[in-house]
Design an enzyme around this catalytic site. Structure first.
Site, PDB file in Angstrom:
ATOM      1  CD  GLU A 142      54.088   2.530  -7.418  1.00  0.00           C
ATOM      2  OE1 GLU A 142      54.471   1.390  -7.114  1.00  0.00           O
ATOM      3  OE2 GLU A 142      54.806   3.351  -8.038  1.00  0.00           O
ATOM      4  CG  HIS A 170      51.901   1.836 -10.483  1.00  0.00           C
ATOM      5  ND1 HIS A 170      51.919   0.507 -10.101  1.00  0.00           N
ATOM      6  CD2 HIS A 170      53.195   2.175 -10.707  1.00  0.00           C
ATOM      7  CE1 HIS A 170      53.161   0.066 -10.093  1.00  0.00           C
ATOM      8  NE2 HIS A 170      53.958   1.049 -10.459  1.00  0.00           N
ATOM      9  CE  LYS A 190      64.839  -7.378   1.819  1.00  0.00           C
ATOM     10  NZ  LYS A 190      64.642  -8.605   2.599  1.00  0.00           N
ATOM     11  CG  HIS A 232      56.258   5.210 -12.111  1.00  0.00           C
ATOM     12  ND1 HIS A 232      57.037   5.045 -13.223  1.00  0.00           N
ATOM     13  CD2 HIS A 232      56.331   4.038 -11.420  1.00  0.00           C
ATOM     14  CE1 HIS A 232      57.572   3.827 -13.214  1.00  0.00           C
ATOM     15  NE2 HIS A 232      57.155   3.195 -12.135  1.00  0.00           N
ATOM     16  CG  HIS A 238      61.290  -0.354 -12.961  1.00  0.00           C
ATOM     17  ND1 HIS A 238      61.440   1.003 -13.090  1.00  0.00           N
ATOM     18  CD2 HIS A 238      60.013  -0.546 -12.536  1.00  0.00           C
ATOM     19  CE1 HIS A 238      60.321   1.613 -12.749  1.00  0.00           C
ATOM     20  NE2 HIS A 238      59.436   0.688 -12.406  1.00  0.00           N
ATOM     21  CG  HIS A 248      55.177  -0.013 -15.614  1.00  0.00           C
ATOM     22  ND1 HIS A 248      54.788   1.302 -15.433  1.00  0.00           N
ATOM     23  CD2 HIS A 248      55.918  -0.319 -14.514  1.00  0.00           C
ATOM     24  CE1 HIS A 248      55.261   1.748 -14.288  1.00  0.00           C
ATOM     25  NE2 HIS A 248      55.955   0.780 -13.709  1.00  0.00           N
TER      26      HIS A 248
END
Length: 531
Positions: free
Chosen positions: A376, A400, A228, A373, A135, A133
């Site tokens: 989470e 998650h 962010k 996902h 990205h 997992h």
């Protein structure tokens, strides 16, 4: 060369002897107190039959934990003994003194201390199998991205305050300042002349990295962190928007994986678009295949890269249907590389899986393998309901699953259907789901021998290694005090067993991993003088 003593000999750097000596005294004190309590119990007339039942109860419970079925040979037991002495010293020093327990603190506050421990050193040496997992836009250290990609020619940047984060674009034709674009090299030179206190490189790092020495005051809520975090993924595509920069990025990532004992990777996302929005994904898939094969020429024990392509929960229904169709087509076109579909982005504020069911089901069956996902979140009866749809759609793995323990029916389905949970402990802490890792829900998954793997999600954004830091947190925080080398070994093997590799690929990968594991054990024995 064996020592003259029959006992393992441990070499401790002189700088750490006084601290370890103090910790050792506290450990001996704790053991002495336990013996006193035990003897007091005997003298108080506790029936032996009860003590026997209690001992058997604890033995049976311990045998239920993840990794309890692992058998260690003599050399592994020597490493395990040293590892567990170090773990017990850390536990007892924190339990009986004011010494902070590193795995209970925020990662940003204790990262350097973690890296100074023998346990982290051993884990960093360990062959960890695969990452399942991860990205693909956050797999290279940010300082490399800044020092390499932002110094390339023909790169422009644009700030649009209040609309999107900073954008980047490569262009052979100069982009107009009147449209907000600035040549990065010119902007860097101007800042060097006008601002002696802060460079453009430092600006980029502050904009991208989630790291801060004071995380709880810097980020007042989980939403602050997510904002962010999300901004980074709106910024980085411009720097990876050409096949040339995407290749540079991937080659650097492969070096980092291999150096951290990772021999196989499954990447999320996978789409690549140029600066004008042209879809380069098919070309990118071909590039990945070529670069990985080239890497394997010099690193033959690296087992490869595969993709779980992704849609985003802020898509409209027609957009998601289009993405699903593209992914199914790419699975047919790149069957060895593209293995399934996921949905990404902040679950609390975006659409749920159920919003897209028309695109995901055909004739009451899932249209392809899913790796969602889901869960989470810290909420209940909200975004966590994605877990219900994940199991009803028979997901192969769930990313998650943080909220899964709140759903007994979901947990039953996960176990009955053989669904694997992908756990990212540091990511969960950084994004505000858990403070003390000892309270992470995955501690229960480990206790119940559930199917799980440890991954690192977006490690580059918090200056972690691909897997070593998350393995440390798992071993010292999520695992019980007595969980030992067996847990680490089981987690590494799980990453191969529960991957999307074929049965034949898994068999080869396991043999390669076992060879590297034996070398790892020998290297630890040598480095720490345990023979």
């Amino acid at each position: 060369m064996p020592s003259e003593s029959n006992s393992p000999r441990v070499a401790i750097p002189s700088s750490g002897r006084s601290l370890i000596a103090g910790q050792f005294v506290m450990t001996l004190l704790a053991i002495a107190m336990s013996l006193v309590a035990m003897l007091a119990g005997i003298t108080n007339g506790i029936p032996q039959a009860y003590l026997d039942r209690r001992k058997e109860f604890i033995r049976e419970e311990t045998s239920m934990r993840l990794g309890a079925d692992m058998k260690l040979n003599f050399r592994e037991e020597l490493v395990n003994h040293y590892l567990m002495v170090q773990k017990e010293l850390a536990v007892e020093a924190s339990r009986l003194t004011t010494e902070p327990y590193l795995a209970s603190r925020h990662f940003f506050q204790v990262k350097e201390q973690i890296e100074s421990t023998a346990i982290f050193d051993i884990i960093s040496m360990m062959p960890k199998g695969g990452i399942l997992h991860l990205h693909d836009a956050s797999i290279v250290p940010l300082d490399w991205v800044i020092k390499t990609l932002t110094y390339l020619p023909d790169l422009y940047t644009k700030e649009r305050e209040g609309i999107t984060p900073r954008q980047f674009k490569f262009s052979k034709t100069p982009l107009r300042v009147t449209d907000g674009w600035r040549n990065v090299s010119e902007l860097r030179a101007e800042m060097a002349m006008s601002d002696k206190n802060r460079s453009l490189d430092e600006v980029f790092m502050s904009e991208w990295s989630l790291y801060t020495p004071d995380p709880y005051n810097t980020y007042k809520s989980s939403n602050d962190m997510w904002n962010k975090f999300s901004d980074y993924f709106l910024t980085i595509p411009g720097l990876r928007s050409t096949l040339e920069t995407a290749e540079m990025y991937l080659r650097e990532a492969l070096k980092g994986f291999y150096a951290d004992g990772v021999m196989y990777v499954e990447l999320r996302d996978g789409d690549l678009f140029d600066g004008d929005g042209l879809d380069l994904t098919d070309d990118y898939m071909c590039l990945v295949d070529r670069v990985v094969k080239d890497f394997q020429k010099t690193h033959p024990d690296f087992m490869g890269v595969k993709f779980i392509l992704t849609g985003y929960r802020f898509f409209s229904e027609p957009m998601m249907q289009e993405q699903v169709d593209k992914v199914m087509a790419r699975m047919r076109k790149f069957p060895d590389l593209v293995k399934g579909f996921d949905m990404d982005s902040h679950e609390d504020i975006n659409h749920r899986i159920r919003f897209y069911l028309n695109a995901l089901i055909k004739d009451d069956k899932s249209v392809m393998p899913f790796f969602f996902h889901a869960g989470e979140t810290a909420w209940t009866q909200g975004a966590d309901m994605n877990l219900v749809d994940a199991v009803l759609l028979n997901a192969t793995r769930i990313g998650h699953g943080f909220a899964a323990l709140k759903h007994p029916k979901v947990m039953q389905a996960i176990r009955d259907q053989g669904i694997v949970l992908e756990i990212q402990p540091i990511s969960n802490q950084v994004l505000g789901l858990v403070d003390d890792q000892r309270n992470h829900p995955a501690a229960s998954f480990i206790a119940n021998n559930d199917r799980l793997v440890i991954s690192s999600d977006d490690f580059a954004l918090w200056d972690a290694l691909p897997l070593s830091h998350d393995f440390y947190i798992t071993f010292m925080g999520l695992g019980a005090t007595k969980d030992d080398l067996r847990l680490l070994k089981k987690l590494a093997m799980n990453s191969i067993e529960y991957s999307t590799m074929t049965s034949a690929e898994k068999a080869v990968a396991m043999k390669i991993w076992q060879r590297r594991w034996k070398i790892f054990i020998d290297d630890v024995l040598t480095k720490y003088h345990l023979l």
